[in-house]
Design an enzyme around this catalytic site. Sequence first.
Site, PDB file in Angstrom:
ATOM      1  N   ASP A  45       0.837  -1.202   0.000  1.00  0.00           N
ATOM      2  CA  ASP A  45       0.000   0.000   0.000  1.00  0.00           C
ATOM      3  C   ASP A  45       0.874   1.255   0.000  1.00  0.00           C
ATOM      4  O   ASP A  45       0.497   2.291  -0.542  1.00  0.00           O
ATOM      5  CB  ASP A  45      -0.938   0.001   1.212  1.00  0.00           C
ATOM      6  N   GLU A 119      -4.572  10.106   4.706  1.00  0.00           N
ATOM      7  CA  GLU A 119      -4.879  11.071   5.761  1.00  0.00           C
ATOM      8  C   GLU A 119      -4.018  12.304   5.652  1.00  0.00           C
ATOM      9  O   GLU A 119      -2.977  12.301   4.981  1.00  0.00           O
ATOM     10  CB  GLU A 119      -4.686  10.457   7.159  1.00  0.00           C
TER      11      GLU A 119
END
Length: 257
Positions: A45, A119
């Site tokens: 990821d 984020e």
Amino acid sequence: MNYTVITREDELSLTLKEKICLTLASNEYIYDELNPETVFVVGGDGTFLKAIHQYIDHLESIQFIGIHTGTLGFMCDHQKEELDDLLEKFKSEQPHVHSYPLLEITLEGKNQTVYAFNEARIENIANTLTLDLSINDEFFETFKGSGICLCTQIGSTAINRSLGGAIIQHGLPLLQLSEIMGLHHWKHRSLGSSLILKEDAVIYVKPESFHHTLLCYDHKSMPVDQCTGITMKNSQKHVKIARFREYSYLSRLKNVF
Ligand code: NAP
Ligand code: MN
């Protein structure tokens, strides 16, 4: 169809890249790093985040396909053993494409906008930050502590989870605001728990001072000393992830954690 392959720099990932290029070696598929329509990501990821940021100005015309060479991730969600099957389907079938919004972070006083997939954190590890937080133009609270973290649905399993935030199920394009080491005592108190917000929420942060403060967005960061405020919201920009088989979010959660 133009494509490219972004890999983590380990031997296995590089071998799989070679395999992808060999399998797609025909007139129909052109290796093109500048204007790819498909970006294969081989790694984890973390590699996927880097690929997104590399093509941040071209997301409209790109679909990403992730192949994990470690465990299994939330973005890189095909396994290495599935590569042959995946490439076969890539040549003959239409994938299921899911679109995920990015966060848009606008820096007041710096005239700059950046994007995040997981984020955005406004963080000061040296001194206590004092932030006035407004949500949809309504003053919400004064926060004191190390910082705040605003995550997307896909980012809810990353740092947000380590901050005690909830995991948001795939398909819910919500935002989640969490405290980073909030200061709570008899004189000062903020919400304390993570707050899940609607997809159109706009968060505005006004600091007492941003001295020594960083804006961290995915794997990137920058000092925000010169900023007078920061606005964060879901952006119009989306990341398209293509998948060639069913994706059960709950079994993924079980496998990863
Ligand atoms: P990185 O080494 O690229 O990533 C750190 C770890 O976070 C890796 O194991 C990565 O998975 C995993 N990860 C990334 N996005 C994820 C997601 N949406 N859900 C679950 N796990 C995820 O570190 P970096 O270069 O600092 O990259 C920054 C990103 O990594 C940040 O967005 C942050 O949220 C995440 N991260 C998380 C933590 C934590 O949970 N405490 C700590 C550091 C960083 P792969 O192994 O598949 O690459
Ligand atoms: Mn879908």
